[in-house]
Design a protein around this motif. Structure first.
Motif, short mmCIF file in Angstrom:
data_model
loop_
_atom_site.label_atom_id
_atom_site.label_comp_id
_atom_site.label_asym_id
_atom_site.label_seq_id
_atom_site.Cartn_x
_atom_site.Cartn_y
_atom_site.Cartn_z
N ASP A 159 0.91 -1.28 0.03
CA ASP A 159 -0.17 0.21 0.07
C ASP A 159 0.84 1.11 0.10
O ASP A 159 0.90 2.07 -0.82
CB ASP A 159 -1.03 -0.10 1.29
N MET A 160 1.76 1.43 0.92
CA MET A 160 2.63 2.58 1.01
C MET A 160 3.22 2.85 0.03
O MET A 160 3.23 3.92 -0.83
CB MET A 160 3.72 2.21 2.05
N PRO A 161 4.07 1.71 -1.23
CA PRO A 161 4.57 2.22 -2.24
C PRO A 161 3.76 2.75 -3.32
O PRO A 161 4.20 3.35 -4.19
CB PRO A 161 5.33 0.58 -2.79
N VAL A 162 2.42 2.42 -3.27
CA VAL A 162 1.43 2.92 -4.36
C VAL A 162 1.33 4.53 -4.04
O VAL A 162 1.44 5.20 -5.04
CB VAL A 162 0.08 2.29 -4.02
N ALA A 163 1.47 4.90 -2.99
CA ALA A 163 1.13 6.14 -2.55
C ALA A 163 2.42 6.88 -2.87
O ALA A 163 2.33 8.23 -3.25
CB ALA A 163 0.79 6.34 -0.95
N MET A 164 3.52 6.30 -2.47
CA MET A 164 4.95 6.95 -3.11
C MET A 164 5.16 7.16 -4.36
O MET A 164 5.80 7.92 -4.82
CB MET A 164 6.12 6.04 -2.14
N ARG A 165 4.56 6.05 -5.18
CA ARG A 165 4.56 6.32 -6.73
C ARG A 165 3.93 7.60 -6.97
O ARG A 165 4.47 8.02 -8.00
CB ARG A 165 4.08 5.12 -7.41
N ALA A 166 2.56 7.80 -6.53
CA ALA A 166 1.72 8.97 -7.13
C ALA A 166 2.51 10.31 -6.28
O ALA A 166 2.16 11.32 -7.08
CB ALA A 166 0.45 8.79 -6.17
N HIS A 262 2.89 -5.93 -11.40
CA HIS A 262 3.84 -6.53 -10.55
C HIS A 262 4.31 -5.39 -9.78
O HIS A 262 5.46 -5.82 -9.01
CB HIS A 262 4.97 -7.15 -11.96
N MET A 263 4.08 -4.32 -9.98
CA MET A 263 4.72 -2.99 -9.33
C MET A 263 3.52 -2.05 -9.10
O MET A 263 2.25 -2.19 -9.57
CB MET A 263 5.70 -2.33 -10.33
N PRO A 264 3.73 -1.05 -7.96
CA PRO A 264 2.76 0.12 -7.96
C PRO A 264 2.77 0.65 -9.46
O PRO A 264 3.53 0.92 -9.93
CB PRO A 264 3.23 0.78 -6.98
N TRP A 265 1.44 0.70 -9.92
CA TRP A 265 1.19 0.98 -11.39
C TRP A 265 0.82 2.40 -11.55
O TRP A 265 -0.14 3.19 -10.82
CB TRP A 265 -0.05 -0.08 -12.05
N ARG A 266 1.36 3.20 -12.47
CA ARG A 266 1.20 4.28 -12.89
C ARG A 266 1.46 4.62 -14.35
O ARG A 266 2.37 4.14 -14.92
CB ARG A 266 2.16 5.19 -12.04
N ASN A 267 0.34 5.09 -14.98
CA ASN A 267 0.34 5.11 -16.31
C ASN A 267 0.09 6.60 -16.76
O ASN A 267 -0.93 7.32 -16.55
CB ASN A 267 -0.72 4.48 -17.04
N PRO A 268 0.94 7.40 -17.40
CA PRO A 268 0.71 8.89 -17.71
C PRO A 268 -0.26 9.23 -18.53
O PRO A 268 -0.85 10.20 -18.33
CB PRO A 268 2.01 9.25 -18.37
N ALA A 269 -0.70 8.17 -19.56
CA ALA A 269 -1.97 8.35 -20.31
C ALA A 269 -3.27 8.66 -19.50
O ALA A 269 -4.14 9.30 -20.03
CB ALA A 269 -1.87 7.00 -21.21
N VAL A 270 -3.25 8.06 -18.21
CA VAL A 270 -4.39 8.11 -17.42
C VAL A 270 -4.60 9.35 -16.90
O VAL A 270 -5.50 10.20 -16.95
CB VAL A 270 -4.26 7.09 -16.30
#
Length: 321
Positions: A159-166, A262-270
């Protein structure tokens, strides 16, 4: 659990020269050792190193020591005020007892909760390269729908890494040769490809010492987690979101997702589908379409495709009202 050598490091330099697996809270590694999923020959205890402080940076951001417990980070007034998405994500993870032990560095490195990864009698390319992936064609309800390969469909459990990715965090490390690295979290994790057992870009003996957060972002923040029960469950879908609206338009957006890859996911297109748009169904659906472009279910986890769309749209509505 197999026998192992043990050493306690007195400094970061001593730790990276010791030649073993690092252990602090041990909330993930010890479980894996008990099941003999991991069998390190040597553990290097770093729990007493001076890496448990949260300090303000000149740019307005924070430097977080790798040994800061999850509970302390979630409760820090600066995190609650300026990085609400991070505090919420931390409190959504595990239990209070585990958060008291789990550390910032260890949380970034926790391994998948794939059933087949934990079952040493099953084929798992992540645990034993070349043994196959029994999750493909098996029971894969919690598994990935984005970034998968024919070698692995496991998800990152954090959970924490998802927030850190954002939040565009930067991970600071020290190598065995004494050199330091600053690794943007965008570049830290690896997709499975043909080598699902290689999960990040750390080199052998490289130690996470700190995490840097940039100045607080503009806009509203939240972390939404959908799971099978209200506590102590890993995400089926989660989203860390930071949205700023100015003069009736979405001025900035940062969106990262858990439970999907497989990782905290972030897509710039979104985010590109949202910025400059008037908040509403059309923009939100376009963002969901961008997120799901290329997504694929594997049977038991097909429900994640409509679920993540609903979770994203609900989150965006809450943050733009």
């Amino acid at each position: 659990m197999k026998t192992f050598d043990y050493a306690r490091a007195g400094s970061v330099a001593e730790a990276v020269q010791a030649g073993g697996r690092f252990i602090a809270g041990g909330t993930n590694l010890l479980d894996l050792m008990k099941l003999q999923v991991e069998t390190p020959e040597k553990l290097v205890d770093i729990s007493r190193l001076d890496l448990a402080r949260i300090e303000e940076r000149e740019d307005g951001g924070l430097t977080i020591g790798a040994l800061v417990p999850n509970s302390d980070l979630a409760a820090d007034p600066r995190v609650i005020e300026k990085y609400e998405v991070l505090s919420r994500a931390l409190l959504a993870g595990a239990s209070g007892q585990l958060r008291n032990k789990a550390t910032t560095g260890g949380n970034l490195l926790q391994r998948t909760r794939c059933y087949y990864f934990y079952d040493t009698a099953a084929g798992c390319n992540k645990r034993e390269p070349g043994s196959g992936c029994e999750a493909i064609g098996g029971f894969n309800r919690v598994h990935a729908i984005l970034g998968t390969s024919d070698q692995c469909i496991a998800t990152h459990p954090g959970d924490m890494p998802v927030a850190m990715r954002a939040l565009d965090a930067v991970i600071v490390t020290q190598r065995g040769d004494g050199d330091k690295r600053r690794i943007p979290i965008t570049d830290f994790y690896r997709l499975p490809g043909d080598t699902p057992h290689i999960e990040n870009v750390l080199e052998p003996g490289e130690l996470i010492t700190h995490v840097e957060l940039p100045a607080p972002p503009q806009g509203k923040q939240t972390y939404r987690k959908v799971r099978d029960r209200a506590s102590y469950a890993f995400a089926l879908v989660s989203v860390a979101a930071v949205i700023a609206v100015e003069e009736g338009k979405i001025a900035s957006a940062a969106l990262a997702f858990g439970g999907l890859a497989h990782m905290p996911w972030r897509n710039p297109a979104v985010e590109a589908a949202l910025i400059g748009q008037t908040p509403g169904t059309a923009a939100f659906e376009a963002a969901a379409d961008a997120l799901l472009d290329g997504a694929k279910g594997f049977g038991s986890n097909d429900f994640k495709l409509p679920l993540v769309r609903r979770v994203l749209i609900a989150t965006l509505r809450d943050l733009t009202q």
